[in-house]
Design a protein around this motif. Sequence first.
Motif, short mmCIF file in Angstrom:
data_model
loop_
_atom_site.label_atom_id
_atom_site.label_comp_id
_atom_site.label_asym_id
_atom_site.label_seq_id
_atom_site.Cartn_x
_atom_site.Cartn_y
_atom_site.Cartn_z
N VAL A 1 0.97 -1.24 0.07
CA VAL A 1 0.15 -0.28 -0.06
C VAL A 1 0.88 1.09 0.06
CG1 VAL A 1 -0.15 0.03 2.47
CG2 VAL A 1 -1.86 1.28 1.29
N GLY A 2 0.51 2.32 -0.91
CA GLY A 2 1.44 3.49 -0.83
C GLY A 2 0.47 4.40 0.00
N TYR A 3 1.29 5.40 0.37
CA TYR A 3 0.59 6.53 1.18
C TYR A 3 1.36 7.77 1.17
CZ TYR A 3 4.71 5.58 4.28
OH TYR A 3 6.09 5.42 4.68
N THR A 4 0.87 8.86 1.26
CA THR A 4 1.17 10.27 1.32
C THR A 4 0.42 11.14 2.19
OG1 THR A 4 2.17 11.91 -0.19
CG2 THR A 4 -0.18 11.05 -0.52
N THR A 5 1.12 12.32 2.57
CA THR A 5 0.69 13.37 3.24
C THR A 5 0.13 14.58 2.33
OG1 THR A 5 3.07 14.29 3.70
CG2 THR A 5 1.98 13.14 5.29
N VAL A 6 -0.89 14.98 2.70
CA VAL A 6 -1.61 16.25 1.94
C VAL A 6 -1.73 17.44 2.59
CG1 VAL A 6 -3.40 16.85 0.64
CG2 VAL A 6 -2.51 14.46 0.40
N ASP A 7 -1.38 18.45 2.19
CA ASP A 7 -1.56 19.94 2.91
C ASP A 7 -3.03 20.29 3.34
OD1 ASP A 7 1.05 20.23 3.23
OD2 ASP A 7 0.84 22.07 1.61
N GLY A 8 -3.31 20.58 4.43
CA GLY A 8 -4.57 21.25 4.87
C GLY A 8 -4.40 22.62 5.18
N THR A 9 -4.77 22.77 6.32
CA THR A 9 -4.29 24.35 6.75
C THR A 9 -2.85 24.41 7.35
OG1 THR A 9 -5.12 23.78 8.99
CG2 THR A 9 -6.76 24.95 7.42
N ALA A 10 -2.30 22.94 7.60
CA ALA A 10 -0.84 23.14 7.70
C ALA A 10 -0.05 22.91 6.47
CB ALA A 10 -0.68 21.85 8.67
N THR A 11 1.19 23.36 6.60
CA THR A 11 1.93 23.45 5.09
C THR A 11 3.02 22.46 5.33
OG1 THR A 11 0.98 25.76 4.45
CG2 THR A 11 3.05 24.71 3.60
N ALA A 12 3.23 21.48 4.40
CA ALA A 12 4.44 20.59 4.48
C ALA A 12 5.76 21.46 4.53
CB ALA A 12 4.63 19.79 3.46
N GLY A 13 6.74 21.21 5.28
CA GLY A 13 7.91 21.86 5.21
C GLY A 13 8.15 23.07 6.11
N ILE A 14 6.81 23.41 6.63
CA ILE A 14 6.69 24.37 7.69
C ILE A 14 6.06 24.02 8.98
CG2 ILE A 14 5.79 26.70 8.13
CD1 ILE A 14 5.66 27.19 5.08
N ASP A 15 4.83 23.18 8.76
CA ASP A 15 4.35 22.93 9.87
C ASP A 15 4.52 21.47 10.16
OD1 ASP A 15 2.91 25.40 10.38
OD2 ASP A 15 1.72 24.99 8.63
N TYR A 16 4.71 20.58 9.23
CA TYR A 16 5.04 19.07 9.24
C TYR A 16 6.10 18.74 8.20
CZ TYR A 16 1.96 18.00 5.48
OH TYR A 16 1.43 18.06 4.42
N SER B 1 6.12 19.74 12.99
CA SER B 1 7.25 20.90 13.55
C SER B 1 6.51 22.22 13.85
CB SER B 1 8.16 21.26 12.31
OG SER B 1 7.38 21.48 11.08
N SER B 2 5.15 22.33 13.76
CA SER B 2 4.73 23.46 14.10
C SER B 2 4.74 23.89 15.72
CB SER B 2 3.42 23.71 13.57
OG SER B 2 2.63 24.87 14.00
N LEU B 3 4.77 25.01 16.08
CA LEU B 3 4.78 25.17 17.42
C LEU B 3 3.31 25.88 17.75
CD1 LEU B 3 8.17 27.16 18.03
CD2 LEU B 3 7.55 25.03 18.70
N ALA B 4 2.56 26.06 16.61
CA ALA B 4 1.30 26.60 16.75
C ALA B 4 0.16 25.36 16.84
CB ALA B 4 0.87 27.45 15.75
N GLY B 5 -1.04 25.57 17.18
CA GLY B 5 -2.11 24.55 17.04
C GLY B 5 -3.14 25.15 16.37
N ASP B 6 -4.22 24.41 16.24
CA ASP B 6 -5.32 24.41 15.50
C ASP B 6 -4.97 24.61 13.96
OD1 ASP B 6 -7.07 24.70 17.66
OD2 ASP B 6 -6.34 26.86 18.01
N ILE B 7 -4.17 23.76 13.27
CA ILE B 7 -4.10 23.49 11.93
C ILE B 7 -4.12 21.87 11.70
CG2 ILE B 7 -2.60 25.55 11.68
CD1 ILE B 7 -0.09 23.66 12.07
#
Length: 274
Positions: A95-110, A134-140
Motif C-alpha cells: 500500500v502506498g501513502y502520502t501526506t496532503v496539506d490542509g491548513t498546515a503546510t508541509a516543510g513548515i508545519d510538518y 514541526s509547528s509550534l502552533a495549534g489549530d491546523i
Amino acid sequence: MDLIADHGQLGRFLGLFIISAWLVGCGGGGGSGAGGATSNLIASSEANSSSTVTSATVTPGSLVALSSSQYTAAPSSSVVLTIYRSGSPQGAVTVGYTTVDGTATAGIDYVATSGSLTWQDGESSAQTVTVPVSSLAGDISFSVVLTSVEGEADFGTPAAATVEVAANGAGDTVSDASSNSGISGDNSTISSITLSWLAPSQNTNGTALTDLTGYNIYYGTNPAALTQKINVDNVGILTYVIPGLSPGTWYFAVTSINAWGVESSASALISATI
C-alpha cells in the motif's frame, strides 16, 4: 508497374488480386460466391484453433485501511498512524501513502512523508507510519492518504485520515482511538479469479501454428454475453489474475490471435462462483 516496392504493399496488392480473381471465377460477390470468398480469405490467413481453458480459481481478497479517520497531535511532536490489513492474508500486498496539506503546510508545519508498506504472503500484522510535526502552533491540520494498493487487496475504510495539531494536545503523543475492528468493507467484493488455459498448436486447416501472437480473455456474469475483455499480448502467458470481481457466478472464455490479427473461435465456457 514498379515491383520494387514495400513488400507489405505488394503483398496486399497480390492478396486483393487473388481474391478478385476468385470472385470473378465464381460469378461475382452475391449468394454463395460471397461466402466462398470469405472462407478463402480466412484460410489464406491461417485462422488458428481456439485455446483450452483449464481452470478458474477464486482467491479471497483483503482490505487495507487506516485504523482511524481522525488523529490528534500536539505541537512539535509526531503522529503515528496505524494501517491494518484485514480479511485474507493470502498473497503479498503493498500500500502506498502520502501526506496532503490542509491548513498546515508541509516543510513548515510538518514533514512531508510518503512511501509504501508491504505485507508478505501470510502476513497481516498492523504497520505504522510516523509523521513529524514541526509547528509550534495549534489549530491546523493535514491529511494522510492511502494512494495505491498492489496485490490481492483493495482499500478498506477509512483510506484517509485528518491529523489535527491541537493547541491543547497532551504531551508529544497522538490519539489513535480506533482499532482493527473499525475497518469496514465487503471482502467478497474484491475477490480475484486466476484463469489458466492451454495454447493451441495447430491452425484450423491442420497445419502447425507458428504465428500465434496472443490471447483475448472474455468474461462476464451472463454466459450468453461476455461483455468484458482483456488482451494478453504475450504468448508465454497462460495464467492471468482478474481482480476486483463482485459476488456471483462469472463465466470465462479465451480466444487466440495470430500475426494476421485473425481471432479464433472462443474456447468452451468455464465458470467460477465468488
